[in-house]
Scaffold this motif. Structure first.
Motif, PDB file in Angstrom:
ATOM      1  N   LEU A   1      35.637  31.532  38.713  1.00  0.00           N
ATOM      2  CA  LEU A   1      34.489  31.876  39.545  1.00  0.00           C
ATOM      3  C   LEU A   1      34.928  32.788  40.675  1.00  0.00           C
ATOM      4  CD1 LEU A   1      32.936  28.286  39.834  1.00  0.00           C
ATOM      5  CD2 LEU A   1      32.567  29.996  38.049  1.00  0.00           C
ATOM      6  N   SER A   2      34.117  33.800  40.950  1.00  0.00           N
ATOM      7  CA  SER A   2      34.426  34.708  42.050  1.00  0.00           C
ATOM      8  C   SER A   2      34.240  34.041  43.401  1.00  0.00           C
ATOM      9  CB  SER A   2      33.548  35.957  41.957  1.00  0.00           C
ATOM     10  OG  SER A   2      32.169  35.600  42.030  1.00  0.00           O
ATOM     11  N   LYS A   3      33.429  32.962  43.448  1.00  0.00           N
ATOM     12  CA  LYS A   3      33.240  32.184  44.672  1.00  0.00           C
ATOM     13  C   LYS A   3      33.420  30.712  44.318  1.00  0.00           C
ATOM     14  CE  LYS A   3      29.921  35.490  46.602  1.00  0.00           C
ATOM     15  NZ  LYS A   3      28.507  35.710  46.984  1.00  0.00           N
ATOM     16  N   PRO A   4      34.203  29.980  45.092  1.00  0.00           N
ATOM     17  CA  PRO A   4      34.456  28.580  44.735  1.00  0.00           C
ATOM     18  C   PRO A   4      33.211  27.726  44.888  1.00  0.00           C
ATOM     19  CG  PRO A   4      35.393  29.089  46.886  1.00  0.00           C
ATOM     20  CD  PRO A   4      34.910  30.389  46.322  1.00  0.00           C
ATOM     21  N   VAL A   5      33.158  26.669  44.116  1.00  0.00           N
ATOM     22  CA  VAL A   5      32.029  25.748  44.152  1.00  0.00           C
ATOM     23  C   VAL A   5      32.557  24.356  43.830  1.00  0.00           C
ATOM     24  CG1 VAL A   5      31.411  26.001  41.715  1.00  0.00           C
ATOM     25  CG2 VAL A   5      29.648  25.386  43.363  1.00  0.00           C
ATOM     26  N   SER A   6      31.894  23.341  44.369  1.00  0.00           N
ATOM     27  CA  SER A   6      32.293  21.967  44.123  1.00  0.00           C
ATOM     28  C   SER A   6      31.540  21.448  42.914  1.00  0.00           C
ATOM     29  CB  SER A   6      31.998  21.094  45.348  1.00  0.00           C
ATOM     30  OG  SER A   6      32.246  19.740  45.062  1.00  0.00           O
ATOM     31  N   MET A   7      32.257  20.823  41.967  1.00  0.00           N
ATOM     32  CA  MET A   7      31.626  20.289  40.766  1.00  0.00           C
ATOM     33  C   MET A   7      30.971  18.933  41.015  1.00  0.00           C
ATOM     34  SD  MET A   7      31.917  22.431  38.263  1.00  0.00           S
ATOM     35  CE  MET A   7      31.685  23.752  39.438  1.00  0.00           C
ATOM     36  N   THR A   8      31.421  18.218  42.049  1.00  0.00           N
ATOM     37  CA  THR A   8      30.849  16.924  42.396  1.00  0.00           C
ATOM     38  C   THR A   8      30.495  16.914  43.870  1.00  0.00           C
ATOM     39  OG1 THR A   8      33.052  16.010  42.811  1.00  0.00           O
ATOM     40  CG2 THR A   8      32.133  15.699  40.609  1.00  0.00           C
ATOM     41  N   ARG A   9      29.610  16.020  44.250  1.00  0.00           N
ATOM     42  CA  ARG A   9      29.194  15.930  45.641  1.00  0.00           C
ATOM     43  C   ARG A   9      30.381  15.483  46.498  1.00  0.00           C
ATOM     44  NH1 ARG A   9      23.839  12.619  46.901  1.00  0.00           N
ATOM     45  NH2 ARG A   9      23.095  14.334  45.563  1.00  0.00           N
ATOM     46  N   GLY A  10      30.737  16.315  47.470  1.00  0.00           N
ATOM     47  CA  GLY A  10      31.858  16.005  48.334  1.00  0.00           C
ATOM     48  C   GLY A  10      33.212  16.283  47.715  1.00  0.00           C
ATOM     49  N   GLY A  11      33.233  16.858  46.512  1.00  0.00           N
ATOM     50  CA  GLY A  11      34.496  17.138  45.846  1.00  0.00           C
ATOM     51  C   GLY A  11      35.122  18.428  46.335  1.00  0.00           C
ATOM     52  N   PRO A  12      36.327  18.740  45.862  1.00  0.00           N
ATOM     53  CA  PRO A  12      37.014  19.966  46.290  1.00  0.00           C
ATOM     54  C   PRO A  12      36.337  21.214  45.751  1.00  0.00           C
ATOM     55  CG  PRO A  12      38.223  18.891  44.516  1.00  0.00           C
ATOM     56  CD  PRO A  12      37.114  17.958  44.900  1.00  0.00           C
ATOM     57  N   GLN A  13      36.462  22.304  46.492  1.00  0.00           N
ATOM     58  CA  GLN A  13      35.929  23.591  46.069  1.00  0.00           C
ATOM     59  C   GLN A  13      36.868  24.200  45.033  1.00  0.00           C
ATOM     60  OE1 GLN A  13      33.011  25.211  47.286  1.00  0.00           O
ATOM     61  NE2 GLN A  13      32.531  23.236  48.231  1.00  0.00           N
ATOM     62  N   LEU A  14      36.325  24.571  43.891  1.00  0.00           N
ATOM     63  CA  LEU A  14      37.130  25.100  42.793  1.00  0.00           C
ATOM     64  C   LEU A  14      36.696  26.521  42.466  1.00  0.00           C
ATOM     65  CD1 LEU A  14      37.070  22.049  40.328  1.00  0.00           C
ATOM     66  CD2 LEU A  14      38.850  22.625  41.976  1.00  0.00           C
ATOM     67  N   ASP A  15      37.671  27.402  42.296  1.00  0.00           N
ATOM     68  CA  ASP A  15      37.370  28.722  41.748  1.00  0.00           C
ATOM     69  C   ASP A  15      37.880  28.858  40.317  1.00  0.00           C
ATOM     70  OD1 ASP A  15      40.022  28.711  42.361  1.00  0.00           O
ATOM     71  OD2 ASP A  15      39.956  30.365  43.801  1.00  0.00           O
ATOM     72  N   LEU A  16      38.728  27.921  39.903  1.00  0.00           N
ATOM     73  CA  LEU A  16      39.182  27.852  38.511  1.00  0.00           C
ATOM     74  C   LEU A  16      38.769  26.487  37.962  1.00  0.00           C
ATOM     75  CD1 LEU A  16      42.783  29.393  38.765  1.00  0.00           C
ATOM     76  CD2 LEU A  16      40.718  30.494  37.893  1.00  0.00           C
ATOM     77  N   VAL A  17      37.716  26.477  37.131  1.00  0.00           N
ATOM     78  CA  VAL A  17      37.222  25.223  36.555  1.00  0.00           C
ATOM     79  C   VAL A  17      38.097  24.875  35.364  1.00  0.00           C
ATOM     80  CG1 VAL A  17      35.246  24.045  35.544  1.00  0.00           C
ATOM     81  CG2 VAL A  17      34.893  25.793  37.306  1.00  0.00           C
ATOM     82  N   PRO A  18      38.794  23.741  35.402  1.00  0.00           N
ATOM     83  CA  PRO A  18      39.718  23.422  34.300  1.00  0.00           C
ATOM     84  C   PRO A  18      38.985  23.198  32.988  1.00  0.00           C
ATOM     85  CG  PRO A  18      39.467  21.534  35.788  1.00  0.00           C
ATOM     86  CD  PRO A  18      38.760  22.694  36.434  1.00  0.00           C
ATOM     87  N   ASN A  19      39.681  23.515  31.913  1.00  0.00           N
ATOM     88  CA  ASN A  19      39.149  23.306  30.569  1.00  0.00           C
ATOM     89  C   ASN A  19      39.630  21.949  30.066  1.00  0.00           C
ATOM     90  OD1 ASN A  19      38.125  23.515  28.014  1.00  0.00           O
ATOM     91  ND2 ASN A  19      39.424  25.211  27.356  1.00  0.00           N
ATOM     92  N   ALA A  20      38.692  21.035  29.832  1.00  0.00           N
ATOM     93  CA  ALA A  20      39.068  19.676  29.424  1.00  0.00           C
ATOM     94  C   ALA A  20      39.639  19.629  28.015  1.00  0.00           C
ATOM     95  CB  ALA A  20      37.859  18.753  29.527  1.00  0.00           C
TER      96      ALA A  20
END
Length: 517
Positions: free
Chosen positions: A263-282
């Protein structure tokens, strides 16, 4: 933060999915309905195929007699029977104990389904409609009137191979498909079935008159049965993004295998979680591959027709079902977070079919690194780029965001996101960093591509529907494509009526007139 003025009201089709917890008697009834639907579909396909074979034989005989094929087709008066004809014929010959005579001119065998009284009639009718759709899809694909891959001739559904499912309809003025409280679902002929989840959300929508149940599709996945209740929901669709979405602006999304999304701008996947710009592939498929391989090996050692083989089949189905459910959960989490956090989501137009093509080649020209390419294909399919794009498209319409699609020939991974320098050396999969020679920028190659996708999306007009970019015309910044082919639109119409499909993402029906909120 609440939405501003400009809420449009429209009817949309939404499905509410519940996991069922049937009793043993209800489980038997579910299997009976699924078997009846499969039988009805095969019956309709058989009647249609027989009429089609007679039609082709008549045309061939006229052509052999010297008539042109075009005139022969016009002269042959053999129609492919549709649902009303098939249903009328079946009603005349099915095993009704009150009537002994069989009407002349009926199609099909004598007394084919004496058990039909144990099954809801809509299981037959929906299967006949599905057979009509299958033949229509084949004909449209044959005539070049259907987008996507070619559709083959309709085939019979085989027990044990086809998915156990059936669809029930009802009269919306006298509904027989409804929630019985918050934890039970009432199905015709089956009764009140307990559900694992709470139906409070759907019950309240129906109680307020904001939702009308249209049908229910019951299907078996692994060792569980699921009911997908399709409803017409009268809901507010935002005409513009919220303040929070506009504040975050546009995000570029670069899909990949090493990481699911950069992501060009970080975003949190969960409420109150860390901001991620690289969403891991499960990598759900890779995680389950060892268990699945062992289950398939155990199946191969069983005898045909044995009880051990039945247990082995159930074990394989359970593993595959859990893998699909986990993958869907990850995709739904990511897509909803993106469309609710940003005003515009920019993605690439990926040719997944081309990316996952086999490298084995031919006998005269054998391929290279076939096993490595097969592993890459599995990883790409495990990431489900097409499903992620489908979810983004219809969810963006629900939450007021816009989807910008960048052309598949735009060199987003080869271009510097800071100065625009185009790397003349083609990056390989082993190159994980992008290094710019003129300006000295060094960063992750996926983040660099995501920033380029965001920059290209700035030139796209705003709107809630998917924007037309390189597939419909040039609104991206000018990039030399080296004489590549012109963009071609290859998707279904954006305003197709009906629920979202894999080749038809939008879920909106005809919007009604706006009314005061």
């Amino acid at each position: 933060m609440g939405r501003e003025v400009g809420m449009g009201h429209a009817e949309v089709l939404r499905a509410f999915r519940f996991a069922l917890d049937p009793t043993d008697t209800q489980l038997t009834s579910l299997n009976q309905h699924a078997g009846a639907a499969r039988w009805a579909y095969n019956h309709a396909i058989g009647v249609k195929s027989g009429a089609h074979a007679r039609q082709r034989a008549e045309v061939a005989s006229l052509v052999a007699a010297g008539m042109t094929e075009k005139d022969a087709r016009k002269a042959v008066n053999i129609r492919i029977p549709m649902k009303p004809t098939i249903q009328t014929s079946l009603n005349a010959i099915k095993g009704d104990p009150r009537v002994q005579e069989v009407l002349p001119g009926t199609l099909g065998p004598h007394r084919p389904c004496p058990w039909w009284r144990d099954v809801a009639t809509h299981a037959f009718q929906s299967a006949f409609r599905d057979a009509d759709t299958a033949f229509k899809n084949w004909m449209d694909s044959l005539r070049g009137q259907r987008a996507g891959r070619p559709v083959g001739y309709p085939r019979f559904k085989r027990k044990g191979r086809a998915r156990d499912s059936f669809r029930l309809h009802h009269d919306v003025k006298a509904p027989t498909i409804r929630l019985d409280g918050y934890r039970r679902l009432l199905l015709p002929r089956i009764g009140s079935v307990r559900i694992h989840d709470s139906g409070k959300r759907l019950a309240r929508l129906v109680g307020r008159g904001e939702a009308v149940v249209q049908s229910v599709t019951v299907a078996r996945g692994g060792s569980r049965w699921y009911a997908s209740v399709l409803c017409k929901v009268w809901q507010e669709l935002p005409e513009q993004p919220t303040h929070a979405q506009r504040a975050r602006g546009t995000v570029g999304v670069d899909l990949g295998v090493k990481v699911l999304a950069a992501l060009s701008k970080p975003v949190s996947m969960t409420r109150g979680g860390p901001q991620l710009d690289l969403v891991p592939n499960a990598r759900h498929g890779k995680t389950a591959r060892r268990r699945l391989t062992r289950a398939q090996q155990a199946y191969a050692r069983t005898a045909k027709g044995s009880k051990r083989r039945v247990k082995a089949v159930r074990r394989i189905g359970r593993i595959q079902h859990l893998t699909a459910e986990r993958r869907a959960t990850s995709l739904h989490t990511l897509t909803k977070r993106l469309v609710t956090a940003f005003a515009t989501v920019a993605v690439e137009d990926l040719n997944v079919a081309g990316m996952t093509a086999s490298a084995r080649g031919t006998v005269d020209s054998p391929g290279r690194k076939v096993r490595q390419k097969a592993g890459l294909n599995r990883s790409v399919l495990d990431a489900s780029f097409g499903e992620l794009r489908r979810q983004l498209t219809y969810k963006a319409h629900w939450y007021g965001a816009a989807i910008a699609v960048c052309g598949r020939w735009v060199p987003s991974s080869q271009t510097c996101s800071a100065c625009g320098w185009l790397n003349p050396r083609r990056l390989t999969l082993a190159d994980r960093e992008f290094k710019c020679t003129p300006c000295g920028l060094t960063m992750d190659r996926d983040l660099n591509a995501a920033r380029n996708i965001e920059r290209l999306a700035q030139h796209v007009a705003s709107g809630r529907e998917e924007t037309v970019n390189a597939r419909g015309g040039g609104v991206s910044p000018p990039v030399r494509l080296g004489g590549r082919q012109s963009p071609v639109k290859r998707e279904d119409p954006a305003h197709r009526a009906g629920p979202p499909r894999r080749s038809d993402p939008p879920a909106t029906l005809t919007a009604r007139k706006k009314r005061a909120a």
